[in-house]
Write an enzyme that holds these catalytic residues in place. Structure first.
Site, PDB file in Angstrom:
ATOM      1  CB  SER A  91      -0.848  -0.025   1.270  1.00  0.00           C
ATOM      2  OG  SER A  91      -1.329   1.257   1.562  1.00  0.00           O
ATOM      3  CD  GLU A 146      -1.611   4.951   5.722  1.00  0.00           C
ATOM      4  OE1 GLU A 146      -2.171   5.584   4.802  1.00  0.00           O
ATOM      5  OE2 GLU A 146      -1.517   5.395   6.879  1.00  0.00           O
ATOM      6  CE1 TYR A 198      -3.979  -1.803   5.703  1.00  0.00           C
ATOM      7  CE2 TYR A 198      -2.903   0.221   4.985  1.00  0.00           C
ATOM      8  CZ  TYR A 198      -3.529  -0.963   4.686  1.00  0.00           C
ATOM      9  OH  TYR A 198      -3.719  -1.326   3.374  1.00  0.00           O
TER      10      TYR A 198
HETATM   11  P1  NAP Z   1     -11.524  -4.622   2.049  1.00  0.00           P
HETATM   12  O1  NAP Z   1     -12.681  -4.260   1.181  1.00  0.00           O
HETATM   13  O2  NAP Z   1     -11.474  -4.101   3.443  1.00  0.00           O
HETATM   14  O3  NAP Z   1     -11.469  -6.235   2.102  1.00  0.00           O
HETATM   15  C1  NAP Z   1     -10.684  -6.895   3.060  1.00  0.00           C
HETATM   16  C2  NAP Z   1     -10.861  -8.387   2.904  1.00  0.00           C
HETATM   17  O4  NAP Z   1     -10.042  -9.040   3.890  1.00  0.00           O
HETATM   18  C3  NAP Z   1     -12.302  -8.876   3.156  1.00  0.00           C
HETATM   19  O5  NAP Z   1     -12.590  -9.903   2.250  1.00  0.00           O
HETATM   20  C4  NAP Z   1     -12.238  -9.433   4.578  1.00  0.00           C
HETATM   21  O6  NAP Z   1     -13.159 -10.470   4.821  1.00  0.00           O
HETATM   22  C5  NAP Z   1     -10.825 -10.018   4.555  1.00  0.00           C
HETATM   23  N1  NAP Z   1     -10.327 -10.232   5.936  1.00  0.00           N
HETATM   24  C6  NAP Z   1     -10.110  -9.296   6.876  1.00  0.00           C
HETATM   25  N2  NAP Z   1      -9.667  -9.872   8.003  1.00  0.00           N
HETATM   26  C7  NAP Z   1      -9.603 -11.217   7.745  1.00  0.00           C
HETATM   27  C8  NAP Z   1      -9.237 -12.364   8.528  1.00  0.00           C
HETATM   28  N3  NAP Z   1      -8.847 -12.228   9.781  1.00  0.00           N
HETATM   29  N4  NAP Z   1      -9.287 -13.596   7.939  1.00  0.00           N
HETATM   30  C9  NAP Z   1      -9.697 -13.734   6.664  1.00  0.00           C
HETATM   31  N5  NAP Z   1     -10.072 -12.683   5.882  1.00  0.00           N
HETATM   32  C10 NAP Z   1     -10.027 -11.442   6.425  1.00  0.00           C
HETATM   33  O7  NAP Z   1     -10.158  -4.216   1.367  1.00  0.00           O
HETATM   34  P2  NAP Z   1      -9.841  -3.836  -0.174  1.00  0.00           P
HETATM   35  O8  NAP Z   1     -10.050  -2.383  -0.355  1.00  0.00           O
HETATM   36  O9  NAP Z   1     -10.499  -4.807  -1.052  1.00  0.00           O
HETATM   37  O10 NAP Z   1      -8.262  -4.061  -0.212  1.00  0.00           O
HETATM   38  C11 NAP Z   1      -7.701  -5.338  -0.511  1.00  0.00           C
HETATM   39  C12 NAP Z   1      -6.263  -5.382  -0.016  1.00  0.00           C
HETATM   40  O11 NAP Z   1      -5.515  -4.350  -0.649  1.00  0.00           O
HETATM   41  C13 NAP Z   1      -6.093  -5.155   1.485  1.00  0.00           C
HETATM   42  O12 NAP Z   1      -5.006  -5.942   1.915  1.00  0.00           O
HETATM   43  C14 NAP Z   1      -5.725  -3.686   1.601  1.00  0.00           C
HETATM   44  O13 NAP Z   1      -4.993  -3.450   2.784  1.00  0.00           O
HETATM   45  C15 NAP Z   1      -4.903  -3.507   0.338  1.00  0.00           C
HETATM   46  N6  NAP Z   1      -4.890  -2.151  -0.245  1.00  0.00           N
HETATM   47  C16 NAP Z   1      -6.070  -1.529  -0.518  1.00  0.00           C
HETATM   48  C17 NAP Z   1      -6.040  -0.285  -1.123  1.00  0.00           C
HETATM   49  C18 NAP Z   1      -7.320   0.438  -1.465  1.00  0.00           C
HETATM   50  O14 NAP Z   1      -7.250   1.658  -1.700  1.00  0.00           O
HETATM   51  N7  NAP Z   1      -8.446  -0.244  -1.548  1.00  0.00           N
HETATM   52  C19 NAP Z   1      -4.811   0.311  -1.439  1.00  0.00           C
HETATM   53  C20 NAP Z   1      -3.636  -0.383  -1.152  1.00  0.00           C
HETATM   54  C21 NAP Z   1      -3.687  -1.626  -0.562  1.00  0.00           C
HETATM   55  P3  NAP Z   1     -14.605 -10.202   5.489  1.00  0.00           P
HETATM   56  O15 NAP Z   1     -15.499  -9.821   4.333  1.00  0.00           O
HETATM   57  O16 NAP Z   1     -14.948 -11.503   6.096  1.00  0.00           O
HETATM   58  O17 NAP Z   1     -14.442  -9.084   6.467  1.00  0.00           O
HETATM   59  N1  GDD Z   2     -12.178   7.334   6.679  1.00  0.00           N
HETATM   60  C1  GDD Z   2     -12.245   8.663   6.835  1.00  0.00           C
HETATM   61  N2  GDD Z   2     -13.357   9.213   7.411  1.00  0.00           N
HETATM   62  N3  GDD Z   2     -11.227   9.417   6.391  1.00  0.00           N
HETATM   63  C2  GDD Z   2     -11.327  10.765   6.528  1.00  0.00           C
HETATM   64  C3  GDD Z   2     -12.435  11.381   7.098  1.00  0.00           C
HETATM   65  C4  GDD Z   2     -13.504  10.567   7.589  1.00  0.00           C
HETATM   66  O1  GDD Z   2     -14.496  11.030   8.117  1.00  0.00           O
HETATM   67  N4  GDD Z   2     -12.247  12.727   7.059  1.00  0.00           N
HETATM   68  C5  GDD Z   2     -11.069  12.945   6.478  1.00  0.00           C
HETATM   69  N5  GDD Z   2     -10.490  11.752   6.166  1.00  0.00           N
HETATM   70  C6  GDD Z   2      -9.160  11.584   5.561  1.00  0.00           C
HETATM   71  C7  GDD Z   2      -8.251  10.633   6.347  1.00  0.00           C
HETATM   72  O2  GDD Z   2      -7.689  11.314   7.470  1.00  0.00           O
HETATM   73  C8  GDD Z   2      -7.224  10.288   5.263  1.00  0.00           C
HETATM   74  O3  GDD Z   2      -6.236  11.276   5.205  1.00  0.00           O
HETATM   75  C9  GDD Z   2      -8.049  10.326   3.972  1.00  0.00           C
HETATM   76  O4  GDD Z   2      -9.288  10.981   4.293  1.00  0.00           O
HETATM   77  C10 GDD Z   2      -8.340   8.968   3.363  1.00  0.00           C
HETATM   78  O5  GDD Z   2      -8.865   8.125   4.361  1.00  0.00           O
HETATM   79  P1  GDD Z   2      -9.467   6.669   4.014  1.00  0.00           P
HETATM   80  O6  GDD Z   2     -10.481   6.781   2.956  1.00  0.00           O
HETATM   81  O7  GDD Z   2      -9.878   6.049   5.306  1.00  0.00           O
HETATM   82  O8  GDD Z   2      -8.241   5.909   3.341  1.00  0.00           O
HETATM   83  P2  GDD Z   2      -6.696   5.796   3.734  1.00  0.00           P
HETATM   84  O9  GDD Z   2      -5.925   6.612   2.756  1.00  0.00           O
HETATM   85  O10 GDD Z   2      -6.464   6.042   5.159  1.00  0.00           O
HETATM   86  O11 GDD Z   2      -6.417   4.245   3.485  1.00  0.00           O
HETATM   87  C11 GDD Z   2      -6.874   3.597   2.300  1.00  0.00           C
HETATM   88  O12 GDD Z   2      -5.886   3.684   1.312  1.00  0.00           O
HETATM   89  C12 GDD Z   2      -4.669   2.985   1.588  1.00  0.00           C
HETATM   90  C13 GDD Z   2      -3.723   3.232   0.404  1.00  0.00           C
HETATM   91  O13 GDD Z   2      -3.075   4.461   0.553  1.00  0.00           O
HETATM   92  C14 GDD Z   2      -7.210   2.145   2.657  1.00  0.00           C
HETATM   93  O14 GDD Z   2      -7.850   1.538   1.555  1.00  0.00           O
HETATM   94  C15 GDD Z   2      -5.961   1.347   2.964  1.00  0.00           C
HETATM   95  O15 GDD Z   2      -6.292  -0.036   3.111  1.00  0.00           O
HETATM   96  C16 GDD Z   2      -4.989   1.515   1.778  1.00  0.00           C
HETATM   97  O16 GDD Z   2      -3.810   0.785   2.004  1.00  0.00           O
END
Ligand code: NAP
Ligand code: GDD
Length: 337
Positions: A128, A130, A152
């Site tokens: 990520s 992050e 995280y």
């Molecule tokens: P998400 O919607 O939160 O999905 C997370 C998945 O992980 C769900 O299927 C959840 O299952 C499963 N999970 C969580 N805890 C588990 C456990 N203890 N055992 C088995 N399964 C578990 O996340 P996403 O946005 O699809 O992201 C997918 C991956 O990419 C994650 O690793 C995330 O950290 C990474 N990532 C995401 C982003 C982004 O912007 N979306 C960016 C960079 C990296 P349940 O449905 O059962 O909860």
């Molecule tokens: N969730 C949330 N809720 N975020 C807020 C809010 C609020 O009410 N107000 C402001 N924010 C700001 C957070 O402080 C952060 O800076 C930004 O919005 C994005 O927050 P999120 O949407 O929660 O995503 P993230 O960037 O922290 O994390 C996501 O992206 C990562 C990749 O950079 C997640 O998908 C992570 O799993 C992923 O790795």
């Protein structure tokens, strides 16, 4: 013969898009799911309900090595996409121990089980942006130093290093994706983009009157999840395993996202958005902007969605979802009378 892929986190946003993509490419798709999910399919499988007849699900938990070993010792896979994780950054500040346990040990268990049972299976780790945290340069690329700012982020750096170590120590095909934020109508409601798009719909349809957010100045490089899963697949089709940044190269603030989303339904965001310090994080990642040149040049990957298209799609999807839910409720009430 069709290739077999195992997806951990198949019930999540990315897992559902990736499953769709791999099925369209002719893969046999398998998913690891928690037993609780199998027992509550209506709620837990909402993102994959339309695929359920085409995929194979196996109960396992990231907390249990035996449950993972059980799956990998019985079924052989060509590719494993390890997406399962506690993925909400704010939650990782509330319970860092669980996040570390799930994300670090879970990744180690999957790698160890594959090494033991099928070391030729290609492995993708969901790294990520992050991990860059307090960014040391902009835009960020594969050589930018990590400086994570949350439990995280730290857990993802550990997963990244575990993945690299298995590649170097055991010659396994292990790839790290460094994906910047990616969103879409299947995004969880706790993430800021979906919180905004769903609340815009609720305000427009008269269900609520305000949107409370934290830091409006935070900037993210937001893409569409359906574009990003294509990159995951491409990473596992190369001759050599490597690391790739996947990003749009644009950055926008939370405020920008609000402005566009409210605009889409003809409202002025300033009249509805309130800042609430409750949503501030103990340590913030102020700015993310990725340089995906390597993915473009080596994988031939390009995002198809623009930022504006992403925001529009999310707002319209939430408007439709809420309208349908309201109609269903009204019909239910009508039948009761
Ligand atoms: P998400 O919607 O939160 O999905 C997370 C998945 O992980 C769900 O299927 C959840 O299952 C499963 N999970 C969580 N805890 C588990 C456990 N203890 N055992 C088995 N399964 C578990 O996340 P996403 O946005 O699809 O992201 C997918 C991956 O990419 C994650 O690793 C995330 O950290 C990474 N990532 C995401 C982003 C982004 O912007 N979306 C960016 C960079 C990296 P349940 O449905 O059962 O909860
Ligand atoms: N969730 C949330 N809720 N975020 C807020 C809010 C609020 O009410 N107000 C402001 N924010 C700001 C957070 O402080 C952060 O800076 C930004 O919005 C994005 O927050 P999120 O949407 O929660 O995503 P993230 O960037 O922290 O994390 C996501 O992206 C990562 C990749 O950079 C997640 O998908 C992570 O799993 C992923 O790795």
């Amino acid at each position: 013969m069709s290739k077999k892929a195992l997806i951990t986190g198949i019930t999540g946003q990315d897992g559902s898009y990736l499953a769709e993509h791999l099925l369209a490419l002719g893969y046999e798709v398998h998913g690891l799911v928690r037993r609780v999910a199998l027992e509550d399919p209506e709620r837990r499988f909402n993102r994959i309900a339309h695929l359920i007849e085409s995929i194979h699900l196996h109960p396992a938990s990231l907390e249990s090595y035996p449950s993972i070993f059980h799956v990998t010792s019985r079924c052989e896979f060509d590719e494993c996409y390890h997406l399962a994780a506690q993925s909400f950054v704010a939650e990782s500040f509330s319970d860092g121990f669980s996040t570390m346990n799930t994300n670090i040990n879970g990744t180690h268990y999957i790698l160890a089980a594959l090494r033991e049972t099928q070391p030729r299976c290609r492995f993708y780790f969901a790294g990520s942006s992050e991990m860059f945290g307090k960014v040391e340069e902009s835009p960020q690329n594969e050589r930018t130093r990590f400086h994570p700012r949350s439990p995280y982020g730290i857990s993802k750096v550990a997963g990244f290093e575990l993945t690299r170590n298995y590649r170097e120590a055991y010659s396994m095909y292990c790839v790290n994706g460094i994906l910047f934020n990616h969103e879409g109508p299947r995004r969880g409601f706790e993430f800021v983009t979906r919180k905004i798009s769903s609340t815009v719909a609720r305000i427009k349809l008269g269900v609520t009157s305000e949107l409370r957010l934290g830091n409006l100045d935070a900037r993210r490089d937001w893409g569409h999840a359906s574009d990003y899963v294509r990159a995951m697949h491409l990473m596992l089709q190369q001759d050599e395993p490597d690391e790739y940044v996947v990003a749009t190269g644009e950055t926008h603030s939370v405020r920008d996202f609000c402005e566009l989303a409210f605009d889409e339904v003809g409202l002025d965001w300033k009249e509805y958005v309130r800042v609430d310090e409750k949503y501030y994080r103990p340590a913030e990642v102020d700015l993310l902007m990725g340089d995906a040149r390597k993915a473009r040049e080596r994988l031939g990957w390009h995002p198809r969605y623009t930022f504006t298209e992403l925001v529009k799609e999310m707002v319209h999807a939430d408007m439709e979802l809420l309208t349908k839910a309201t109609e269903r409720k009204d019909r239910g009430r009508g039948q009761e009378q």
